[in-house]
Design a protein around this motif. Structure first.
Motif, PDB file in Angstrom:
ATOM      1  N   PRO A  45       0.941  -1.390   0.174  1.00 27.12           N
ATOM      2  CA  PRO A  45      -0.263  -0.035   0.049  1.00 27.12           C
ATOM      3  C   PRO A  45       0.667   1.215   0.000  1.00 27.12           C
ATOM      4  O   PRO A  45       0.382   2.339  -0.686  1.00 27.12           O
ATOM      5  N   VAL A  46       1.870   1.130   0.710  1.00 25.13           N
ATOM      6  CA  VAL A  46       2.838   2.556   0.695  1.00 25.13           C
ATOM      7  C   VAL A  46       3.549   2.794  -0.720  1.00 25.13           C
ATOM      8  O   VAL A  46       3.653   3.806  -1.160  1.00 25.13           O
ATOM      9  N   ILE A  59       4.220  -1.366   6.732  1.00 22.10           N
ATOM     10  CA  ILE A  59       2.686  -2.126   6.529  1.00 22.10           C
ATOM     11  C   ILE A  59       3.515  -3.548   5.697  1.00 22.10           C
ATOM     12  O   ILE A  59       2.611  -4.404   5.948  1.00 22.10           O
ATOM     13  N   GLU A  62       4.459  -6.125   8.044  1.00 19.79           N
ATOM     14  CA  GLU A  62       3.257  -6.560   8.676  1.00 19.79           C
ATOM     15  C   GLU A  62       2.376  -7.339   7.811  1.00 19.79           C
ATOM     16  O   GLU A  62       1.812  -8.351   8.296  1.00 19.79           O
ATOM     17  N   ARG A  87     -10.311  -5.735   2.783  1.00 14.94           N
ATOM     18  CA  ARG A  87      -9.605  -4.515   3.411  1.00 14.94           C
ATOM     19  C   ARG A  87      -9.246  -3.500   2.275  1.00 14.94           C
ATOM     20  O   ARG A  87      -9.280  -2.252   2.872  1.00 14.94           O
ATOM     21  N   TYR A  88      -8.719  -4.031   1.168  1.00 14.33           N
ATOM     22  CA  TYR A  88      -7.805  -2.870   0.450  1.00 14.33           C
ATOM     23  C   TYR A  88      -8.911  -2.770  -0.768  1.00 14.33           C
ATOM     24  O   TYR A  88      -8.548  -1.854  -1.733  1.00 14.33           O
TER      25      TYR A  88
ATOM     26  N   ARG B 128       2.388  -2.797  15.823  1.00 13.05           N
ATOM     27  CA  ARG B 128       2.738  -3.154  14.624  1.00 13.05           C
ATOM     28  C   ARG B 128       1.709  -2.812  13.445  1.00 13.05           C
ATOM     29  O   ARG B 128       1.886  -3.259  12.387  1.00 13.05           O
ATOM     30  N   ARG B 130      -1.281  -3.459  13.170  1.00 12.84           N
ATOM     31  CA  ARG B 130      -2.400  -4.530  12.851  1.00 12.84           C
ATOM     32  C   ARG B 130      -3.945  -3.750  12.601  1.00 12.84           C
ATOM     33  O   ARG B 130      -4.510  -4.350  11.792  1.00 12.84           O
ATOM     34  N   GLY B 132      -4.418  -0.908  11.768  1.00 11.27           N
ATOM     35  CA  GLY B 132      -4.123  -0.011  10.543  1.00 11.27           C
ATOM     36  C   GLY B 132      -4.558  -0.644   9.320  1.00 11.27           C
ATOM     37  O   GLY B 132      -5.342  -0.371   8.381  1.00 11.27           O
ATOM     38  N   ILE B 133      -4.175  -2.054   9.491  1.00 12.50           N
ATOM     39  CA  ILE B 133      -4.311  -2.892   8.093  1.00 12.50           C
ATOM     40  C   ILE B 133      -5.753  -3.448   8.215  1.00 12.50           C
ATOM     41  O   ILE B 133      -6.408  -3.603   7.111  1.00 12.50           O
ATOM     42  N   GLU B 134      -6.409  -3.407   9.298  1.00 13.16           N
ATOM     43  CA  GLU B 134      -7.726  -4.058   9.254  1.00 13.16           C
ATOM     44  C   GLU B 134      -8.783  -3.027   8.594  1.00 13.16           C
ATOM     45  O   GLU B 134      -9.704  -3.051   7.857  1.00 13.16           O
ATOM     46  N   GLY B 136      -7.461  -0.916   6.206  1.00  8.13           N
ATOM     47  CA  GLY B 136      -6.950  -0.934   4.868  1.00  8.13           C
ATOM     48  C   GLY B 136      -6.299   0.392   4.741  1.00  8.13           C
ATOM     49  O   GLY B 136      -6.572   1.091   3.640  1.00  8.13           O
ATOM     50  N   TYR B 137      -5.522   0.794   5.713  1.00  8.60           N
ATOM     51  CA  TYR B 137      -4.697   2.109   5.531  1.00  8.60           C
ATOM     52  C   TYR B 137      -3.498   2.082   4.396  1.00  8.60           C
ATOM     53  O   TYR B 137      -2.732   1.019   4.394  1.00  8.60           O
ATOM     54  N   TYR B 138      -3.113   3.218   3.931  1.00 10.86           N
ATOM     55  CA  TYR B 138      -2.073   3.239   2.951  1.00 10.86           C
ATOM     56  C   TYR B 138      -0.831   3.773   3.618  1.00 10.86           C
ATOM     57  O   TYR B 138       0.214   3.668   3.132  1.00 10.86           O
TER      58      TYR B 138
END
Lengths: 157, 174
Positions: A45-46, A59, A62, A87-88, B128, B130, B132-134, B136-138
């Motif tokens: 994503p980054v 990210i 992780e 999620r994405y 970590r 986590r 944020g990923i839930e 869906g952050y960039y």
């Protein structure tokens, strides 16, 4: 002789130092190859030009950890991919599925080739039609004159 | 083919104009918009525990709009954004919960950050990333606007301006 020996040893040392540095694109060797195989299908994503297997962004690291944990839980590759798509969105996949808006990604090259083929066919058809028209327009008198001119070298010798 | 060049100019011009009108391709829409916000509970950073308890997060039935702000101490735009969030927290703290999520950071650096900017809105620690990923952050900073029913209304990627923040606040208070 001392100078030559010193330069040689210095060069060898530099070479050793250069080779000792790990390649910056080498992923950290902390997960199994299967984790990197799945992460290679996901976009970071980054660093959006890199896959989650190649990127060193936090990210992506992780994401690899999540993949490793879910593999350990016995989840399949399809389930893990669905986890991230949920999620994405489809964007996270490097090979978007053939549906919805991403359908055009798959169809547009075919459309482009089709249009190119059609254009070529029309051009060649027009050229052929023009050639036939030109041939039929030539009159009998002109044909006779042309044949006479073609025979003229035989008369000279 | 060049006989009809005005037509070609118009076609290309129209295509160019259409391209200009398209939205920013880098602005990826969040798939969470319109869906329930993922629930979570994380430990609060130390200065907030006296006032808010040991943990905090998003649960069903919160009954209050939430601005979920994902930040990190190593993030430069977060430093510009922090005073703005603090000011809005002071103004709207009774109506809107501004909740920070510190991601992929060390707790010491996070504490230094909130102390430097005097932040009083609560922040939880997600070492970590986590959660944020839930969501869906960039990247950081990123802000999720969640209404009082727990539905995600919008995702704002990047730094918030005052006008944008005010717009989101008015959106959830409507």
């Amino acid at each position: 002789m001392r100078r030559a020996s010193t330069w040689w040893l210095g060069g060898l040392l530099l070479l050793a130092l250069a080779l000792a540095q790990p390649s910056p694109n080498t992923p950290p060797p902390d997960f199994s190859p299967e984790v990197f195989k799945i992460a290679g299908q996901l976009r970071c994503p980054v660093c959006q030009g890199e896959s989650a297997a190649e990127s060193n962004a936090g990210i992506a690291v992780e994401m690899r950890r999540i993949i490793a944990e879910q593999l350990a839980q016995g989840k399949s590759e399809a389930e893990i991919r669905a986890f991230f798509v949920q999620r994405y969105g489809d964007w996270i996949l490097y090979e978007p599925p053939v549906r919805g808006l991403t359908l055009w990604v798959w169809l547009s090259p075919l459309l482009g080739l089709g249009l190119l083929g059609f254009g070529l066919w029309r051009y060649l058809a027009r050229v052929r039609a023009r050639a036939l028209t030109t041939a039929s327009d030539v009159s009998e008198e002109e044909i006779a004159r042309l044949e006479t001119e073609l025979q003229s070298p035989e008369r000279q010798p | 083919m060049l006989r009809f060049w005005p037509v070609w100019v118009l076609l290309l011009g129209g295509l160019f104009y259409w391209g200009l009108q398209r939205p920013n391709k880098d602005e990826l829409q969040s798939v969470l918009v319109g869906k329930p916000a993922p629930s979570f509970s994380l430990p609060l950073l130390a200065p907030y525990r006296a006032q808010y308890g040991a943990e905090m997060g998003i649960q069903e039935g919160l009954g209050k709009p939430v601005l979920l702000n994902i930040w990190a101490s190593w993030c430069i735009p977060c430093r510009t954004e922090a005073p703005l969030l603090e000011r809005f927290h002071q103004q709207y703290k009774d109506q809107v919960l501004i909740l920070g999520v510190n991601v992929q950071d060390s707790e010491a650096e996070a504490l230094k950050f909130i102390q430097q900017y005097g932040l009083t809105f609560p922040s939880v620690y997600d070492g970590r990333g986590r959660i944020g990923i839930e969501y869906g952050y960039y990247g950081v900073p990123e802000t999720f606007v969640i209404d009082r029913k727990g539905t995600v209304l919008a995702r704002h990627a990047g730094e918030l301006s005052e006008a944008q923040l005010r717009g989101y606040i008015e959106q959830v208070l409507r």
